[in-house]
Design a protein around this motif. Structure first.
Motif, mmCIF file in Angstrom:
data_model
loop_
_atom_site.group_PDB
_atom_site.id
_atom_site.type_symbol
_atom_site.label_atom_id
_atom_site.label_comp_id
_atom_site.label_asym_id
_atom_site.label_seq_id
_atom_site.Cartn_x
_atom_site.Cartn_y
_atom_site.Cartn_z
ATOM 1 N N ALA A 71 1.027 -1.562 0.120
ATOM 2 C CA ALA A 71 0.298 -0.339 -0.290
ATOM 3 C C ALA A 71 0.770 1.343 0.242
ATOM 4 C CB ALA A 71 -0.360 0.289 1.201
ATOM 5 N N GLY A 72 2.231 1.019 1.058
ATOM 6 C CA GLY A 72 3.006 2.428 0.587
ATOM 7 C C GLY A 72 2.837 3.097 2.044
ATOM 8 N N GLY A 73 3.832 3.243 3.113
ATOM 9 C CA GLY A 73 4.503 2.884 3.752
ATOM 10 C C GLY A 73 4.431 4.882 4.025
ATOM 11 N N THR A 74 3.102 5.621 3.663
ATOM 12 C CA THR A 74 2.868 7.010 4.638
ATOM 13 C C THR A 74 1.787 7.208 4.585
ATOM 14 O OG1 THR A 74 4.182 9.257 3.890
ATOM 15 C CG2 THR A 74 2.745 7.907 1.484
ATOM 16 N N MET A 75 2.001 8.438 4.984
ATOM 17 C CA MET A 75 0.315 8.319 6.383
ATOM 18 C C MET A 75 -0.241 8.897 4.920
ATOM 19 S SD MET A 75 0.653 7.448 9.197
ATOM 20 C CE MET A 75 -1.398 8.452 9.443
ATOM 21 N N ALA A 76 -0.280 9.874 4.057
ATOM 22 C CA ALA A 76 -1.533 10.365 3.153
ATOM 23 C C ALA A 76 -2.437 8.873 2.552
ATOM 24 C CB ALA A 76 -0.772 10.444 1.368
ATOM 25 N N PHE A 77 -1.178 7.998 2.214
ATOM 26 C CA PHE A 77 -1.209 6.290 1.584
ATOM 27 C C PHE A 77 -2.512 5.650 2.886
ATOM 28 C CE2 PHE A 77 1.050 6.640 -1.232
ATOM 29 C CZ PHE A 77 0.419 7.513 -2.565
ATOM 30 N N THR A 78 -2.225 5.822 4.181
ATOM 31 C CA THR A 78 -2.753 5.205 5.183
ATOM 32 C C THR A 78 -3.608 5.296 5.610
ATOM 33 O OG1 THR A 78 -0.166 4.006 6.144
ATOM 34 C CG2 THR A 78 -2.008 4.294 7.518
ATOM 35 N N ALA A 79 -4.146 7.386 5.669
ATOM 36 C CA ALA A 79 -5.563 7.404 5.600
ATOM 37 C C ALA A 79 -6.684 6.834 4.854
ATOM 38 C CB ALA A 79 -5.248 9.145 6.131
ATOM 39 N N GLY A 80 -6.169 6.701 3.490
ATOM 40 C CA GLY A 80 -7.090 6.559 3.084
ATOM 41 C C GLY A 80 -7.731 4.629 3.248
ATOM 42 N N TYR A 81 -6.305 4.132 3.148
ATOM 43 C CA TYR A 81 -7.293 2.784 3.814
ATOM 44 C C TYR A 81 -8.120 2.902 5.353
ATOM 45 C CZ TYR A 81 -4.025 0.905 0.300
ATOM 46 O OH TYR A 81 -3.707 1.195 -1.420
ATOM 47 N N TRP A 82 -7.759 3.515 6.051
ATOM 48 C CA TRP A 82 -8.247 3.357 7.012
ATOM 49 C C TRP A 82 -9.909 3.755 6.496
ATOM 50 C CZ3 TRP A 82 -10.833 7.324 9.602
ATOM 51 C CH2 TRP A 82 -11.370 7.016 10.868
ATOM 52 N N ALA A 83 -9.755 4.967 6.252
ATOM 53 C CA ALA A 83 -11.084 5.653 6.086
ATOM 54 C C ALA A 83 -11.503 4.347 5.158
ATOM 55 C CB ALA A 83 -10.578 6.527 5.538
ATOM 56 N N LEU A 84 -11.108 3.940 4.364
ATOM 57 C CA LEU A 84 -11.899 2.901 3.307
ATOM 58 C C LEU A 84 -12.667 1.747 4.340
ATOM 59 C CD1 LEU A 84 -10.442 2.170 0.184
ATOM 60 C CD2 LEU A 84 -12.064 2.989 0.385
ATOM 61 N N ASP A 85 -11.698 0.911 5.599
ATOM 62 C CA ASP A 85 -11.847 0.242 5.981
ATOM 63 C C ASP A 85 -12.975 0.553 7.448
ATOM 64 O OD1 ASP A 85 -10.981 -2.645 7.578
ATOM 65 O OD2 ASP A 85 -10.986 -0.555 8.949
ATOM 66 N N ALA A 86 -12.561 1.855 8.128
ATOM 67 C CA ALA A 86 -13.866 2.409 9.070
ATOM 68 C C ALA A 86 -14.573 3.053 8.378
ATOM 69 C CB ALA A 86 -12.856 2.956 10.194
ATOM 70 N N LEU A 87 -14.527 3.588 7.735
ATOM 71 C CA LEU A 87 -15.699 4.711 7.538
ATOM 72 C C LEU A 87 -16.709 4.102 6.245
ATOM 73 C CD1 LEU A 87 -13.719 7.614 7.870
ATOM 74 C CD2 LEU A 87 -15.253 6.924 9.937
ATOM 75 N N ARG A 88 -15.997 3.028 5.888
ATOM 76 C CA ARG A 88 -16.776 2.525 4.119
ATOM 77 C C ARG A 88 -17.849 3.794 3.718
ATOM 78 N NH1 ARG A 88 -14.755 -2.409 4.031
ATOM 79 N NH2 ARG A 88 -16.896 -2.786 2.279
ATOM 80 N N PRO A 89 -16.615 4.492 3.250
ATOM 81 C CA PRO A 89 -17.396 5.837 2.355
ATOM 82 C C PRO A 89 -17.330 5.556 1.182
ATOM 83 C CG PRO A 89 -14.566 5.387 2.637
ATOM 84 C CD PRO A 89 -14.749 4.979 2.641
ATOM 85 N N SER A 90 -18.153 6.782 0.450
ATOM 86 C CA SER A 90 -18.465 6.818 -0.988
ATOM 87 C C SER A 90 -18.291 7.230 -1.768
ATOM 88 C CB SER A 90 -20.212 7.166 -0.968
ATOM 89 O OG SER A 90 -20.432 8.785 -0.815
ATOM 90 N N THR A 91 -17.451 8.325 -0.953
ATOM 91 C CA THR A 91 -16.385 9.547 -1.786
ATOM 92 C C THR A 91 -14.661 9.322 -0.661
ATOM 93 O OG1 THR A 91 -17.485 10.163 -3.475
ATOM 94 C CG2 THR A 91 -15.615 10.729 -3.346
ATOM 95 N N LEU A 92 -13.968 8.604 -1.840
ATOM 96 C CA LEU A 92 -12.679 9.699 -0.305
ATOM 97 C C LEU A 92 -11.865 10.604 -1.347
ATOM 98 C CD1 LEU A 92 -9.996 6.666 -0.187
ATOM 99 C CD2 LEU A 92 -11.915 7.782 1.532
ATOM 100 N N ALA A 93 -12.087 12.380 -1.389
ATOM 101 C CA ALA A 93 -11.941 13.489 -1.868
ATOM 102 C C ALA A 93 -10.307 13.691 -1.303
ATOM 103 C CB ALA A 93 -12.669 14.323 -1.541
ATOM 104 N N TYR A 94 -9.553 13.618 -2.403
ATOM 105 C CA TYR A 94 -7.485 14.002 -1.368
ATOM 106 C C TYR A 94 -7.413 15.421 -1.865
ATOM 107 C CZ TYR A 94 -6.234 9.785 -0.204
ATOM 108 O OH TYR A 94 -5.831 8.491 1.244
#
Length: 260
Positions: free
Chosen positions: A86-109
């Motif tokens: 996935a890549g060891g930097t927080m920009a990607f980690t935040a996205g994966y955490w959100a996908l897992d925990a929040l189950r979003p319809s959109t990830l807007a960076y």
């Protein structure tokens, strides 16, 4: 398409303060990375690594705001493939955490283009360009962003980039702030192709449950990881300019898979 909230992943680029005045609806969740919590007071989640200095953290957190630390995001990222892929930097980690925990319809960076060519690197001044450090998991930021986009699409979630910067290391489609109120369409990616790449990752056996992948870096094959990066880039039909070797050795047992 997923029916969860729209999630704004807010980084610390020099342009980040532009997000301070954006409207926030009841369906929007703001996940601030590290210092980005300073941009606006109505953030929902502050995600930061273990070594984020205490003096840079907020002195108070008002419910329902919450802090997200390694005890939260390591298991979440492991469920979606782990840090090595996935890549060891927080920009990607935040996205994966959100996908897992929040189950979003959109990830807007926003504020996460990972381009550091201006007079200052971050909105608060000069900082450390974490994504550009010498790290075997970050050889291609484009490929890692492509993986996140694909994993999100597989979950029925779109990834978009709200930045108006001329260049970005993110491969997400560009969007404007209407994406914060209306879910963006999910790219029609080949789900079978995504699953095949995930299978190739799994066969390498590079999962590090603790998240501290750097303590086991000697067992990761850089050529094999480049091969995986190339698979994600080709899935998205994106070819980097002189960023990947012309020929990437096949993974063990991978001959003939995915048409390569």
């Amino acid at each position: 398409m997923a029916t969860g909230p729209i999630v704004l992943i807010l980084g610390s680029s020099p342009a980040a303060p532009k997000a301070a005045m954006w409207p926030k609806t009841s369906d929007l969740r703001i996940v601030a990375i590290n210092n980005a919590w300073r941009v606006r007071p109505d953030w929902d989640v502050l995600i930061h690594p273990e070594d984020f200095p205490v003096e840079r953290r907020p002195t108070g957190v008002s419910p329902p705001q919450r802090l997200c630390t390694h005890t939260d995001y390591v298991p979440a990222q492991n469920r979606l493939g782990g840090f090595v892929f996935a890549g060891g930097t927080m920009a990607f980690t935040a996205g994966y955490w959100a996908l897992d925990a929040l189950r979003p319809s959109t990830l807007a960076y926003y504020g996460c283009d990972m381009i550091y060519d201006g007079p200052v690197s971050h909105f608060y001044g000069q900082g450390t360009a974490d994504p550009l450090r010498d790290d075997i998991t970050l050889r291609s930021l484009e490929a890692k962003s492509g993986r996140l986009l694909a994993i999100a699409a597989r979950q029925g979630c779109s990834c978009v980039n709200l930045s108006d910067a001329p260049t970005s290391r993110l491969l997400f489609p560009r969007a404007d702030t209407t994406a914060l109120t209306n879910p963006s369409p999910v790219l029609p990616l080949d789900i079978g192709g995504i699953d095949a790449i995930l299978d190739a990752e799994s066969r390498l056996g590079y999962m590090v449950e603790s998240g501290r992948y750097w303590t086991e870096a000697e067992r990761f094959d850089a050529d094999a990881l480049a091969r995986i990066d190339t698979m994600w880039l080709q899935l998205l039909c994106w070819t980097p300019v002189a960023a990947q070797p012309a020929t990437v050795p096949a993974l063990p047992g991978d001959e003939g898979r995915l048409g390569f």
